[in-house]
Design a protein around this motif. Structure first.
Motif, PDB file in Angstrom:
ATOM      1  N   GLN A  20       0.835  -1.215   0.000  1.00 23.15           N
ATOM      2  CA  GLN A  20       0.000   0.000   0.000  1.00 23.15           C
ATOM      3  C   GLN A  20       0.866   1.259   0.000  1.00 23.15           C
ATOM      4  N   ALA A  49      -8.185   0.697   2.840  1.00 23.46           N
ATOM      5  CA  ALA A  49      -7.388   1.788   3.438  1.00 23.46           C
ATOM      6  C   ALA A  49      -7.445   3.028   2.546  1.00 23.46           C
ATOM      7  N   MET A  52     -10.744   4.677   2.940  1.00 20.28           N
ATOM      8  CA  MET A  52     -10.770   5.416   4.210  1.00 20.28           C
ATOM      9  C   MET A  52     -10.025   6.750   4.063  1.00 20.28           C
ATOM     10  N   LYS A  56     -11.484  10.664   4.279  1.00 24.13           N
ATOM     11  CA  LYS A  56     -10.925  11.683   5.182  1.00 24.13           C
ATOM     12  C   LYS A  56     -10.339  12.860   4.415  1.00 24.13           C
ATOM     13  N   LYS A  58      -7.790  12.715   2.405  1.00 23.39           N
ATOM     14  CA  LYS A  58      -6.332  12.602   2.246  1.00 23.39           C
ATOM     15  C   LYS A  58      -5.943  12.183   0.840  1.00 23.39           C
ATOM     16  N   SER A 119      11.671  -9.556  11.432  1.00 24.84           N
ATOM     17  CA  SER A 119      11.963  -8.758  12.622  1.00 24.84           C
ATOM     18  C   SER A 119      13.044  -9.415  13.463  1.00 24.84           C
ATOM     19  N   HIS A 140      13.175  -3.439   7.634  1.00 24.28           N
ATOM     20  CA  HIS A 140      12.215  -3.779   8.677  1.00 24.28           C
ATOM     21  C   HIS A 140      11.259  -2.617   8.946  1.00 24.28           C
ATOM     22  N   PHE A 142       7.399  -1.143  10.482  1.00 25.88           N
ATOM     23  CA  PHE A 142       6.675  -1.267  11.751  1.00 25.88           C
ATOM     24  C   PHE A 142       5.172  -1.177  11.523  1.00 25.88           C
ATOM     25  N   ASN A 143       4.450  -1.840  12.369  1.00 23.43           N
ATOM     26  CA  ASN A 143       3.006  -1.986  12.254  1.00 23.43           C
ATOM     27  C   ASN A 143       2.295  -0.860  13.004  1.00 23.43           C
ATOM     28  N   PRO A 144       1.362  -0.135  12.411  1.00 22.97           N
ATOM     29  CA  PRO A 144       0.855  -0.196  11.036  1.00 22.97           C
ATOM     30  C   PRO A 144       1.769   0.532  10.047  1.00 22.97           C
ATOM     31  N   VAL A 147       1.429   4.127   8.694  1.00 20.70           N
ATOM     32  CA  VAL A 147       1.458   5.191   9.699  1.00 20.70           C
ATOM     33  C   VAL A 147       2.830   5.338  10.353  1.00 20.70           C
ATOM     34  N   ASN A 190      13.559  -3.975  18.298  1.00 17.33           N
ATOM     35  CA  ASN A 190      13.127  -5.136  19.080  1.00 17.33           C
ATOM     36  C   ASN A 190      14.110  -5.491  20.197  1.00 17.33           C
ATOM     37  N   LEU A 231      -0.066  -3.198  23.386  1.00 16.08           N
ATOM     38  CA  LEU A 231       0.907  -3.334  22.294  1.00 16.08           C
ATOM     39  C   LEU A 231       1.222  -4.811  22.020  1.00 16.08           C
ATOM     40  N   TYR A 234      -1.431  -6.111  20.006  1.00 15.11           N
ATOM     41  CA  TYR A 234      -1.396  -5.486  18.685  1.00 15.11           C
ATOM     42  C   TYR A 234      -0.325  -6.146  17.812  1.00 15.11           C
ATOM     43  N   THR A 239       4.327 -13.558  17.586  1.00 13.55           N
ATOM     44  CA  THR A 239       5.438 -12.778  17.010  1.00 13.55           C
ATOM     45  C   THR A 239       6.408 -12.353  18.112  1.00 13.55           C
TER      46      THR A 239
HETATM   47  N1  CAA Z   1      -3.443   3.621   5.818  1.00 17.19           N
HETATM   48  C1  CAA Z   1      -3.406   4.943   5.953  1.00 17.19           C
HETATM   49  N2  CAA Z   1      -3.647   5.586   7.106  1.00 17.19           N
HETATM   50  C2  CAA Z   1      -3.936   4.828   8.181  1.00 17.19           C
HETATM   51  C3  CAA Z   1      -3.973   3.436   8.132  1.00 17.19           C
HETATM   52  C4  CAA Z   1      -3.713   2.816   6.885  1.00 17.19           C
HETATM   53  N3  CAA Z   1      -3.709   1.491   6.731  1.00 17.19           N
HETATM   54  N4  CAA Z   1      -4.268   2.974   9.383  1.00 17.19           N
HETATM   55  C5  CAA Z   1      -4.428   4.055  10.172  1.00 17.19           C
HETATM   56  N5  CAA Z   1      -4.236   5.180   9.441  1.00 17.19           N
HETATM   57  C6  CAA Z   1      -4.297   6.552   9.905  1.00 17.19           C
HETATM   58  C7  CAA Z   1      -5.684   6.896  10.430  1.00 17.19           C
HETATM   59  O1  CAA Z   1      -6.517   7.279   9.371  1.00 17.19           O
HETATM   60  C8  CAA Z   1      -5.404   8.041  11.376  1.00 17.19           C
HETATM   61  O2  CAA Z   1      -5.281   9.238  10.610  1.00 17.19           O
HETATM   62  P1  CAA Z   1      -5.783  10.652  11.211  1.00 17.19           P
HETATM   63  O3  CAA Z   1      -5.000  10.883  12.468  1.00 17.19           O
HETATM   64  O4  CAA Z   1      -5.459  11.637  10.126  1.00 17.19           O
HETATM   65  O5  CAA Z   1      -7.250  10.498  11.443  1.00 17.19           O
HETATM   66  C9  CAA Z   1      -4.026   7.706  11.934  1.00 17.19           C
HETATM   67  O6  CAA Z   1      -3.459   6.740  11.045  1.00 17.19           O
HETATM   68  C10 CAA Z   1      -4.074   7.103  13.329  1.00 17.19           C
HETATM   69  O7  CAA Z   1      -4.968   6.001  13.340  1.00 17.19           O
HETATM   70  P2  CAA Z   1      -6.172   5.854  14.362  1.00 17.19           P
HETATM   71  O8  CAA Z   1      -6.871   7.176  14.570  1.00 17.19           O
HETATM   72  O9  CAA Z   1      -6.985   4.698  13.897  1.00 17.19           O
HETATM   73  O10 CAA Z   1      -5.532   5.369  15.721  1.00 17.19           O
HETATM   74  P3  CAA Z   1      -4.646   6.052  16.828  1.00 17.19           P
HETATM   75  O11 CAA Z   1      -4.529   7.521  16.715  1.00 17.19           O
HETATM   76  O12 CAA Z   1      -5.181   5.473  18.080  1.00 17.19           O
HETATM   77  O13 CAA Z   1      -3.207   5.431  16.506  1.00 17.19           O
HETATM   78  C11 CAA Z   1      -1.599   3.724  16.314  1.00 17.19           C
HETATM   79  C12 CAA Z   1      -3.067   4.074  16.300  1.00 17.19           C
HETATM   80  C13 CAA Z   1      -0.869   4.485  15.194  1.00 17.19           C
HETATM   81  C14 CAA Z   1      -1.494   2.236  16.068  1.00 17.19           C
HETATM   82  C15 CAA Z   1      -1.001   4.156  17.700  1.00 17.19           C
HETATM   83  O14 CAA Z   1      -1.756   3.587  18.730  1.00 17.19           O
HETATM   84  C16 CAA Z   1       0.428   3.722  17.854  1.00 17.19           C
HETATM   85  O15 CAA Z   1       1.352   4.370  17.378  1.00 17.19           O
HETATM   86  N6  CAA Z   1       0.654   2.567  18.567  1.00 17.19           N
HETATM   87  C17 CAA Z   1       1.970   1.985  18.758  1.00 17.19           C
HETATM   88  C18 CAA Z   1       2.299   1.148  17.538  1.00 17.19           C
HETATM   89  C19 CAA Z   1       3.659   0.549  17.622  1.00 17.19           C
HETATM   90  O16 CAA Z   1       4.411   0.696  18.574  1.00 17.19           O
HETATM   91  N7  CAA Z   1       3.997  -0.185  16.561  1.00 17.19           N
HETATM   92  C20 CAA Z   1       5.246  -0.863  16.481  1.00 17.19           C
HETATM   93  C21 CAA Z   1       5.029  -2.261  16.930  1.00 17.19           C
HETATM   94  S1  CAA Z   1       6.544  -3.179  16.911  1.00 17.19           S
HETATM   95  C22 CAA Z   1       6.675  -3.711  15.333  1.00 17.19           C
HETATM   96  O17 CAA Z   1       5.841  -3.524  14.495  1.00 17.19           O
HETATM   97  C23 CAA Z   1       7.933  -4.385  15.009  1.00 17.19           C
HETATM   98  C24 CAA Z   1       8.074  -5.814  15.259  1.00 17.19           C
HETATM   99  O18 CAA Z   1       8.941  -6.379  14.665  1.00 17.19           O
HETATM  100  C25 CAA Z   1       7.296  -6.555  16.257  1.00 17.19           C
END
Ligand code: CAA
Length: 286
Positions: A20, A49, A52, A56, A58, A119, A140, A142-144, A147, A190, A231, A234, A239
């Motif tokens: 994406q 996505a 969505m 918005k 975007k 990872s 590598h 990060f999820n999502p 964002v 990690n 987290l 999530y 994993t």
């Molecule tokens: N495409 C485009 N935009 C997206 C999207 C997608 N697939 N998914 C979400 N968004 C956008 C939303 O539209 C939203 O935009 P606006 O602020 O403009 O409205 C924005 O992203 C934030 O989304 P939400 O409003 O749904 O949610 P939130 O503000 O509660 O944030 C989150 C959610 C970004 C997940 C936040 O909670 C966060 O940062 N959490 C921590 C995530 C993290 O630590 N990730 C790393 C995990 S470790 C890893 O991945 C590595 C590994 O190897 C294990």
């Protein structure tokens, strides 16, 4: 070489996010999965996505159509032959990844880059099964993915400076901020994140505080967007367990030893949001 044509092998949570982000950043993207059903599911996630983002404001309708036109789902590995870079985003198991790197090495052009989103598995082992060790690296995300701003570029002792420079430019063109890490288990994020998550589980096992209070503490006390249990759910408990085991094997520090509760939850299939239940129950909790 400037990267223009991107391949993504795997269209699950991370693969669909990478496909994406690359397509909406203007890259031509070929994406594949192991079955038509999984491919359709991943592509639907991407189209949803974009819908969505359009709702918005975007993306315009024209931009959504242009993005869709740049995304080419396929079940045919030969369609990766003209790609400048292929990102491997398949199951976190060594043998399937090595088999895929061997296969891709025979399909793509000699100057194409092969990178893995793993990872925790060693990039060096993937490089070793190819005839282009200087063009293999970790990438590598990060999820999502759409964002999160960070990408770890992971270099082995044989990854060339040119490859790192190309990956830096590629990730920046996707709106990401790259950092460079050596190929060591856990890379940067990690290696720091896993012991924090495991400590939270141990703290809960020891009855120091409730899960909810530990989450609230870290969210409000350090401004983390999610507390450790939210987290963990999530990211996925499987994993997390896998990453912990791999880092512990290379670096046998007790901080990386998976706590018994984590193992038992994975054994029970309580993997987090993706199975509807992890530390929290998502069938009841919104
Ligand atoms: N495409 C485009 N935009 C997206 C999207 C997608 N697939 N998914 C979400 N968004 C956008 C939303 O539209 C939203 O935009 P606006 O602020 O403009 O409205 C924005 O992203 C934030 O989304 P939400 O409003 O749904 O949610 P939130 O503000 O509660 O944030 C989150 C959610 C970004 C997940 C936040 O909670 C966060 O940062 N959490 C921590 C995530 C993290 O630590 N990730 C790393 C995990 S470790 C890893 O991945 C590595 C590994 O190897 C294990």
């Amino acid at each position: 070489m400037t990267i223009q044509k991107v391949g993504v092998v795997g269209c699950g949570l991370m693969g669909s996010g990478i496909a994406q982000t690359a397509a909406q950043s203007g890259f031509d993207v070929v994406v594949t999965e192991v079955s038509q059903e999984l491919l359709d599911r991943g592509v639907k996630k991407i189209h949803d996505a974009w819908a969505m983002m359009q709702s918005k404001g975007k993306l315009t309708a024209e931009q959504v159509e242009a993005n869709k036109a740049r995304l080419h789902p396929t079940l045919e590995m030969q369609d990766f032959a003209d790609r400048d870079i292929v990102v491997e985003v398949i199951i976190e198991q060594k043998e399937p990844k090595l088999a895929l790197f061997r296969q891709l090495d025979a399909i793509v052009q000699p100057d194409a880059l092969l990178v893995s989103n793993t990872s925790s598995l060693p990039i060096t082992e993937m490089a070793a099964v190819t005839r282009r060790r200087d063009k293999v690296a970790g990438l590598h995300f990060f999820n999502p993915v759409p964002v999160m701003k960070l990408v770890e570029i992971v270099r082995t002792v044989e990854t060339s400076d040119e490859t790192v420079a190309e990956l830096r430019a590629f990730t920046q063109a996707m709106g990401k901020t790259p950092i460079i890490a050596k190929d060591t288990a856990g890379f940067v994020v990690n290696f720091l994140l896993i012991p924090y998550l495991l400590s939270a589980i141990r703290m809960y096992e020891n009855g120091v505080a409730t899960m909810e209070d530990i989450d609230t503490a870290m969210q409000l006390g350090t401004n983390y967007p999610m507390g450790p249990f939210t987290l963990l759910d999530y990211v996925g408990l499987d994993t997390t367990l896998y990453a912990a085991e791999v880092i512990y094997a290379e670096n046998p520090d007790p901080a990386y030893a998976p706590p018994p509760l984590l193992r038992r939850m994975v054994t029970l299939g309580r993997l987090g949001r993706k199975t509807g239940k992890g530390f929290y129950d998502y069938s009841e909790k919104k």
